[in-house]
Write an enzyme that holds these catalytic residues in place. Sequence first.
Site, short mmCIF file in Angstrom:
data_model
loop_
_atom_site.label_atom_id
_atom_site.label_comp_id
_atom_site.label_asym_id
_atom_site.label_seq_id
_atom_site.Cartn_x
_atom_site.Cartn_y
_atom_site.Cartn_z
N HIS A 137 -8.44 13.39 9.66
CA HIS A 137 -8.27 14.11 8.40
C HIS A 137 -9.59 14.81 8.07
O HIS A 137 -10.59 14.64 8.75
CB HIS A 137 -7.93 13.14 7.26
CG HIS A 137 -6.52 12.65 7.28
ND1 HIS A 137 -5.50 13.25 6.58
CD2 HIS A 137 -5.96 11.58 7.91
CE1 HIS A 137 -4.37 12.57 6.79
NE2 HIS A 137 -4.63 11.56 7.59
N GLU A 166 -12.23 10.76 8.80
CA GLU A 166 -12.31 11.92 7.90
C GLU A 166 -13.52 12.78 8.25
O GLU A 166 -14.66 12.39 8.01
CB GLU A 166 -12.46 11.44 6.44
CG GLU A 166 -11.19 10.90 5.81
CD GLU A 166 -10.37 11.97 5.09
OE1 GLU A 166 -10.79 13.15 5.06
OE2 GLU A 166 -9.31 11.61 4.57
N HIS A 173 -1.74 16.79 7.77
CA HIS A 173 -1.94 17.78 6.71
C HIS A 173 -2.20 19.13 7.38
O HIS A 173 -3.20 19.29 8.10
CB HIS A 173 -3.13 17.39 5.82
CG HIS A 173 -2.85 16.19 4.96
ND1 HIS A 173 -3.76 15.21 4.72
CD2 HIS A 173 -1.72 15.85 4.28
CE1 HIS A 173 -3.21 14.29 3.92
NE2 HIS A 173 -1.98 14.66 3.64
#
Length: 237
Positions: free
Chosen positions: A156, A209, A49
């Site tokens: 992430h 994350e 991302h």
Amino acid sequence: MSSVALRSRADRGAHHLEPDHYGRSVLGHPLEVWRSSGKCRLLIFASIHGNEGETTSALSLALRHLAAPSPHCAVVLAANPDGLLRGTRGNARGVELNRNFPTSDWQSAPVLHRETMDAPRDAALSPGAAPGSEPETQALISLVRELEPEAVVALHAPLECIDDANGSALGQWLADRTGMPFVRDVGYPTPGSFGTWGAEQGVPVVTYEFPLITPDDATRKHVPVLVELLTRMPTDG
Ligand SMILES: [Zn+2]
């Protein structure tokens, strides 16, 4: 015990190890991988991302700690370099790469995400024209098939958890080491994600994350964990 010498803070401003290329992005930028010196047991990648650049910065600094290549760990600092350069979650064609993997549950419907943690999930991206349609997706699949790592760690942000469908020892170590919750799924469907693809291919994937965090705090709290991952296989004891 680390088997790799670490560089001093004064020396680690720039990369001194050279990456290989494992493909090219839509815009033609090289997809870079820093290979391990020995058999690859772990692949760590960041920024699939493009709007999660804090993961690239932290992983880059961790890599720059090493005086020599990691013995066991291959590193991809940006799985989506075009998105990182342009500040977009998707790639240069607006494709959400983490919904573009060829899985049995791949969907053609637009992918909805949140601009901020408190915003509604209403920002639409494409999952691609077809499963595995994007060069960044194809290249990452080829890299995993070539390296045959025991596990992949996907960085992430900012959900603040270690997400591991297998509940593996590596996932547990990361949860213990970071103090973040250890979960089996993120609580919503992720058709076509890298993690789903890995599960179907028998490649264990642990999603790391980051929390909502300042660059300074990411450096203090997460770079040391990543340096440990790069210098020794934590599950070897
Ligand atoms: Zn992400």
